[in-house]
Every structure is written in structure tokens, then in C-alpha cells.
Design a protein around this motif. Structure first.
Motif, PDB file in Angstrom:
ATOM      1  N   GLU A  93      70.364  15.865  27.097  1.00 55.37           N
ATOM      2  CA  GLU A  93      70.235  17.220  27.860  1.00 55.37           C
ATOM      3  C   GLU A  93      70.571  18.343  27.020  1.00 55.37           C
ATOM      4  OE1 GLU A  93      73.198  18.755  31.589  1.00 55.37           O
ATOM      5  OE2 GLU A  93      73.502  16.670  30.836  1.00 55.37           O
ATOM      6  N   VAL A  94      69.246  19.243  27.362  1.00 53.84           N
ATOM      7  CA  VAL A  94      69.355  20.347  26.543  1.00 53.84           C
ATOM      8  C   VAL A  94      69.039  21.681  27.408  1.00 53.84           C
ATOM      9  CG1 VAL A  94      68.022  19.349  24.442  1.00 53.84           C
ATOM     10  CG2 VAL A  94      66.900  20.209  26.567  1.00 53.84           C
ATOM     11  N   TYR A  95      69.165  22.717  26.917  1.00 58.87           N
ATOM     12  CA  TYR A  95      68.428  23.955  27.433  1.00 58.87           C
ATOM     13  C   TYR A  95      67.235  24.627  27.125  1.00 58.87           C
ATOM     14  CZ  TYR A  95      72.967  25.574  29.574  1.00 58.87           C
ATOM     15  OH  TYR A  95      74.323  25.630  30.303  1.00 58.87           O
ATOM     16  N   CYS A  96      66.408  24.880  27.896  1.00 57.53           N
ATOM     17  CA  CYS A  96      65.096  25.319  27.452  1.00 57.53           C
ATOM     18  C   CYS A  96      64.885  26.670  27.300  1.00 57.53           C
ATOM     19  CB  CYS A  96      64.148  24.920  28.733  1.00 57.53           C
ATOM     20  SG  CYS A  96      62.307  25.175  28.207  1.00 57.53           S
ATOM     21  N   ASP A  97      64.617  26.935  25.842  1.00 59.14           N
ATOM     22  CA  ASP A  97      64.738  28.308  25.361  1.00 59.14           C
ATOM     23  C   ASP A  97      63.094  28.780  25.210  1.00 59.14           C
ATOM     24  OD1 ASP A  97      64.632  30.863  24.145  1.00 59.14           O
ATOM     25  OD2 ASP A  97      65.748  30.268  22.541  1.00 59.14           O
ATOM     26  N   ARG A  98      62.437  29.299  26.084  1.00 59.73           N
ATOM     27  CA  ARG A  98      60.999  29.635  26.272  1.00 59.73           C
ATOM     28  C   ARG A  98      60.689  30.659  25.330  1.00 59.73           C
ATOM     29  NH1 ARG A  98      59.973  32.835  30.656  1.00 59.73           N
ATOM     30  NH2 ARG A  98      61.905  32.835  31.780  1.00 59.73           N
ATOM     31  N   ASN A  99      61.561  31.299  24.533  1.00 63.26           N
ATOM     32  CA  ASN A  99      61.452  32.461  23.867  1.00 63.26           C
ATOM     33  C   ASN A  99      60.571  33.841  24.687  1.00 63.26           C
ATOM     34  OD1 ASN A  99      62.174  32.446  21.240  1.00 63.26           O
ATOM     35  ND2 ASN A  99      61.068  30.716  20.765  1.00 63.26           N
ATOM     36  N   GLY A 100      60.922  33.829  25.822  1.00 60.59           N
ATOM     37  CA  GLY A 100      60.236  34.919  26.496  1.00 60.59           C
ATOM     38  C   GLY A 100      58.920  34.595  27.159  1.00 60.59           C
ATOM     39  N   PHE A 101      58.292  33.499  26.914  1.00 61.26           N
ATOM     40  CA  PHE A 101      57.080  33.294  27.354  1.00 61.26           C
ATOM     41  C   PHE A 101      57.191  32.799  28.739  1.00 61.26           C
ATOM     42  CE2 PHE A 101      56.650  32.215  22.780  1.00 61.26           C
ATOM     43  CZ  PHE A 101      55.748  33.085  22.218  1.00 61.26           C
ATOM     44  N   LEU A 102      56.207  33.164  29.610  1.00 59.99           N
ATOM     45  CA  LEU A 102      56.118  32.570  30.889  1.00 59.99           C
ATOM     46  C   LEU A 102      56.001  31.274  30.959  1.00 59.99           C
ATOM     47  CD1 LEU A 102      53.758  35.265  32.406  1.00 59.99           C
ATOM     48  CD2 LEU A 102      56.286  35.469  32.576  1.00 59.99           C
ATOM     49  N   TYR A 103      56.786  30.831  31.998  1.00 64.63           N
ATOM     50  CA  TYR A 103      56.696  29.119  32.343  1.00 64.63           C
ATOM     51  C   TYR A 103      55.530  28.717  33.099  1.00 64.63           C
ATOM     52  CZ  TYR A 103      58.679  24.470  33.105  1.00 64.63           C
ATOM     53  OH  TYR A 103      59.076  23.073  33.456  1.00 64.63           O
ATOM     54  N   THR A 104      54.393  28.778  32.411  1.00 64.59           N
ATOM     55  CA  THR A 104      53.193  28.408  32.890  1.00 64.59           C
ATOM     56  C   THR A 104      52.170  27.786  31.785  1.00 64.59           C
ATOM     57  OG1 THR A 104      52.074  30.606  32.375  1.00 64.59           O
ATOM     58  CG2 THR A 104      53.060  30.025  34.624  1.00 64.59           C
ATOM     59  N   GLY A 105      51.136  27.256  32.140  1.00 66.47           N
ATOM     60  CA  GLY A 105      50.211  26.640  31.031  1.00 66.47           C
ATOM     61  C   GLY A 105      50.981  25.521  29.901  1.00 66.47           C
ATOM     62  N   ARG A 106      50.675  25.956  28.778  1.00 67.85           N
ATOM     63  CA  ARG A 106      51.134  25.440  27.918  1.00 67.85           C
ATOM     64  C   ARG A 106      52.776  25.034  27.676  1.00 67.85           C
ATOM     65  NH1 ARG A 106      48.934  27.416  22.104  1.00 67.85           N
ATOM     66  NH2 ARG A 106      49.370  29.397  23.160  1.00 67.85           N
ATOM     67  N   ILE A 107      53.425  26.059  28.078  1.00 67.08           N
ATOM     68  CA  ILE A 107      54.899  25.812  28.121  1.00 67.08           C
ATOM     69  C   ILE A 107      55.310  24.860  29.089  1.00 67.08           C
ATOM     70  CG2 ILE A 107      57.130  27.094  28.245  1.00 67.08           C
ATOM     71  CD1 ILE A 107      55.699  28.031  25.678  1.00 67.08           C
ATOM     72  N   LYS A 108      54.796  24.993  30.441  1.00 66.64           N
ATOM     73  CA  LYS A 108      55.176  24.154  31.284  1.00 66.64           C
ATOM     74  C   LYS A 108      54.580  22.795  30.963  1.00 66.64           C
ATOM     75  CE  LYS A 108      54.577  23.624  36.343  1.00 66.64           C
ATOM     76  NZ  LYS A 108      54.490  22.150  36.331  1.00 66.64           N
ATOM     77  N   ALA A 109      53.436  22.650  30.373  1.00 65.28           N
ATOM     78  CA  ALA A 109      53.099  21.057  30.040  1.00 65.28           C
ATOM     79  C   ALA A 109      53.916  20.486  29.042  1.00 65.28           C
ATOM     80  CB  ALA A 109      51.571  21.344  29.600  1.00 65.28           C
ATOM     81  N   LEU A 110      54.421  21.502  28.172  1.00 66.72           N
ATOM     82  CA  LEU A 110      55.430  20.640  26.951  1.00 66.72           C
ATOM     83  C   LEU A 110      56.580  20.433  27.733  1.00 66.72           C
ATOM     84  CD1 LEU A 110      55.791  22.079  23.463  1.00 66.72           C
ATOM     85  CD2 LEU A 110      57.865  21.476  24.883  1.00 66.72           C
ATOM     86  N   ALA A 111      57.105  21.235  28.576  1.00 65.78           N
ATOM     87  CA  ALA A 111      58.459  21.026  29.111  1.00 65.78           C
ATOM     88  C   ALA A 111      58.475  19.693  30.197  1.00 65.78           C
ATOM     89  CB  ALA A 111      58.891  22.025  29.808  1.00 65.78           C
ATOM     90  N   ASP A 112      57.256  19.572  30.876  1.00 66.03           N
ATOM     91  CA  ASP A 112      57.043  18.472  31.514  1.00 66.03           C
ATOM     92  C   ASP A 112      57.056  17.062  30.881  1.00 66.03           C
ATOM     93  OD1 ASP A 112      57.168  20.185  34.056  1.00 66.03           O
ATOM     94  OD2 ASP A 112      55.017  20.071  34.009  1.00 66.03           O
ATOM     95  N   ALA A 113      56.253  17.104  29.786  1.00 70.10           N
ATOM     96  CA  ALA A 113      56.365  15.994  29.032  1.00 70.10           C
ATOM     97  C   ALA A 113      57.486  15.545  28.382  1.00 70.10           C
ATOM     98  CB  ALA A 113      55.196  16.148  27.883  1.00 70.10           C
ATOM     99  N   VAL A 114      58.322  16.492  28.038  1.00 72.57           N
ATOM    100  CA  VAL A 114      59.712  16.116  27.491  1.00 72.57           C
ATOM    101  C   VAL A 114      60.486  15.620  28.673  1.00 72.57           C
ATOM    102  CG1 VAL A 114      61.867  17.071  26.660  1.00 72.57           C
ATOM    103  CG2 VAL A 114      59.552  17.794  25.651  1.00 72.57           C
ATOM    104  N   ARG A 115      60.480  16.204  29.948  1.00 72.79           N
ATOM    105  CA  ARG A 115      61.286  15.639  31.092  1.00 72.79           C
ATOM    106  C   ARG A 115      60.896  14.270  31.229  1.00 72.79           C
ATOM    107  NH1 ARG A 115      60.341  20.690  33.826  1.00 72.79           N
ATOM    108  NH2 ARG A 115      62.168  22.005  33.920  1.00 72.79           N
TER     109      ARG A 115
END
Length: 121
Positions: A93-115
Motif C-alpha cells: 500500500e502506498v500514496y500516489c504523489d503525482r507531483n502536481g501533474f494531471l492524472y491523465t496519459g502517462r501518469i495514469k498508465a504508470l499508476a494503473d500498471a502498478v495497481r
């Protein structure tokens, strides 16, 4: 010379997320950063101030695959590798710190792959 509006908005989002994440230091933090060409992700233990797992499109394994670095497929690959390494170390279990980037595109793809690998956030 003034600071561009999009940069100011990103910093405002970053501070908002950072305040939420730092309230619970008992949980690890998945920090994501992207540039135009690369994406970086690491799982950090803020109480010990240590990076436990890190992966990016600059890693030798990724360069052997000869894929483009600045796209959604590259971000998904980084997320899969990070997820595998995290599960091996027992991180669930972790918190997702996206550094202010919008949760779309590459950020979403990375997060979904980790999940997909079994890490919850």
C-alpha cells in the motif's frame, strides 16, 4: 519576467497533494515525475528518508527493449517493473504523489500498471 500560468497551477496542485500525503507518514509514497522524454517513479519511506524502489525509462533494461521513452507504453512499462519490485519487497500500500501533474496519459498508465501488480493506493 513572470512565471507561466501552467507552471503556477502545477505547483499549487503539487502542494495540495503533498499536504495530504504528509499527514500520514506511516504509509509509503509513490513519487512520479515526468519530463518530455522520460518518466521516473520511486517508492519512498518518508519516516526513514530512504528510497526503497526506483525505476525509470533511463534504466538499462528499458534501453534494451528499444522502445520510445516519452509515451504511454513507456510509462506502463515503468509501472510494471516498479510494481514487480515493490511486491518482491513486500510493499502492498502506498500514496500516489503525482507531483502536481494531471492524472491523465502517462501518469495514469504508470499508476494503473502498478495497481495491476498488486500495489494499492
Amino acid at each position: 519576467m513572470s512565471i507561466p500560468q501552467r507552471y503556477r497551477l502545477r505547483i499549487a496542485r503539487k502542494l495540495r497533494v503533498k499536504n495530504k500525503v504528509q499527514k500520514n507518514k506511516d504509509r509509503l509514497r509513490l513519487s512520479i515525475f515526468k519530463t518530455a522524454k522520460h518518466i521516473y517513479a520511486q517508492i519512498i519511506d518518508d519516516s526513514k528518508r530512504a528510497t526503497l524502489v526506483a525505476e525509470s525509462t533511463l534504466s538499462p533494461d528499458y534501453k534494451k527493449s528499444k522502445k520510445s521513452c516519452g509515451n504511454v507504453a513507456g510509462a506502463a512499462w515503468v509501472g510494471q517493473m516498479l510494481g514487480e519490485k515493490a511486491v518482491k519487497q513486500g510493499i502492498k500500500e502506498v500514496y500516489c504523489d503525482r507531483n502536481g501533474f494531471l492524472y491523465t496519459g502517462r501518469i495514469k498508465a504508470l499508476a494503473d500498471a502498478v495497481r495491476e501488480k498488486g500495489v494499492k493506493f
